[in-house]
Design a protein around this motif. Structure first.
Motif: not given
Length: 271
Positions: A119-122, A149-153, A188-195, A209-216
């Motif tokens: 989802q583009a910046l908003h 996998n498309g985390g927030l920024e 933009p600054v990425p925010v990595d998160l744990a469960p 957020s960007g696309p989910n580029r992970s394979g699985d």
């Protein structure tokens, strides 16, 4: 970020970070067991099929976001989702950030499967139209979330600014049409998160957020939007309740906001 017991942060520090940057992360607010249980609830929901007005998967569609669409307002029909939205731990943090009692206005669950657009910046309050003031999002990571996998920024500092009139987003990268370019000098600054980590952010903060580029890897997350009890109006799509679950109707915000009518507000944000 240094945390104490179960991710607790001293209230003064929590509010200071939030006021300075427009966001803060509370690590480990929920346990891995709790987030895994929530994911299982929504996996069962997906397997069971559509919920009219809330969830409409299209199993044969080539678009991953149509096969696994977001679930809108799941707290209205799912007891586990309602418990998450109204959780006492979220309430404690939110009341520190708002400085007053809070009302819940919206819940969403995102699957965001591999290959899904972002989802583009908003800005969230472009949609919720809270008056006066703004909303606050509580974004719960249900599994490891990062740039792959498309985390927030987020764009720190934009929470002090007014709502921007958005441009059209790149539909190849964003499922939403609104795009707010970062103001000059901000990035933009990425925010990595744990469960179990929860990202809280101001409704005027530019984020996306960007696309989910992970394979699985999916990027499952549960999002709640909240307003202060002093809020007087909100957008037509939102039905506010206290953190005890009691309905508190607010008058509907009037007009199309600062951007005229070219972008009609619609339910959903915080992708």
């Amino acid at each position: 970020m240094t945390a104490t017991d179960n991710g607790a942060i001293p209230p003064g520090t929590l509010r200071q970070r939030f006021e300075e940057d427009g966001f803060t992360v509370v690590p480990g607010l929920f346990t891995r067991v709790e987030t895994e249980r929530l994911c299982a609830v929504f996996a069962a929901l997906h397997a069971a099929g559509p919920v009219p007005g809330h969830f409409a998967p299209r199993p044969a569609d080539p678009d991953p976001l149509h096969r696994y669409p977001r679930v809108m307002q799941p707290h209205e029909f799912s007891a586990p989702a309602r418990e998450f939205l109204l959780d006492a731990r979220l309430r404690a943090v939110l009341e520190t950030l708002f400085g007053e009692e809070v009302l819940a206005a919206q819940s969403m669950f995102y699957f965001k499967p591999p290959g899904a657009r972002g989802q583009a910046l908003h800005q969230d309050n472009f949609y919720l139209r809270v008056e006066p003031g703004t909303c606050v999002a509580a974004w719960v990571a249900c599994e490891p979330i990062d740039r792959d996998n498309g985390g927030l920024e987020v764009v720190p500092g934009t929470h002090r600014m007014d709502l921007f009139c958005p441009e059209l987003a790149d539909e190849g990268r964003s499922f939403a049409r609104e795009y707010v370019p970062p103001p000059t000098g901000l990035a933009p600054v990425p925010v990595d998160l744990a469960p179990g980590d929860v990202l809280f952010f101001n409704g005027s903060l530019v984020h996306g957020s960007g696309p989910n580029r992970s394979g699985d890897r999916f990027r499952r997350s549960f999002i709640g939007h909240y307003v202060g009890r002093s809020a007087e109006r909100i957008g037509a799509h939102y039905r506010t309740v206290t953190m005890r679950g009691e309905r508190v109707p607010l008058p509907v915000s009037e007009g199309a906001g600062p951007c005229g009518t070219e972008f009609v507000p619609h339910a959903g944000s915080a992708g």
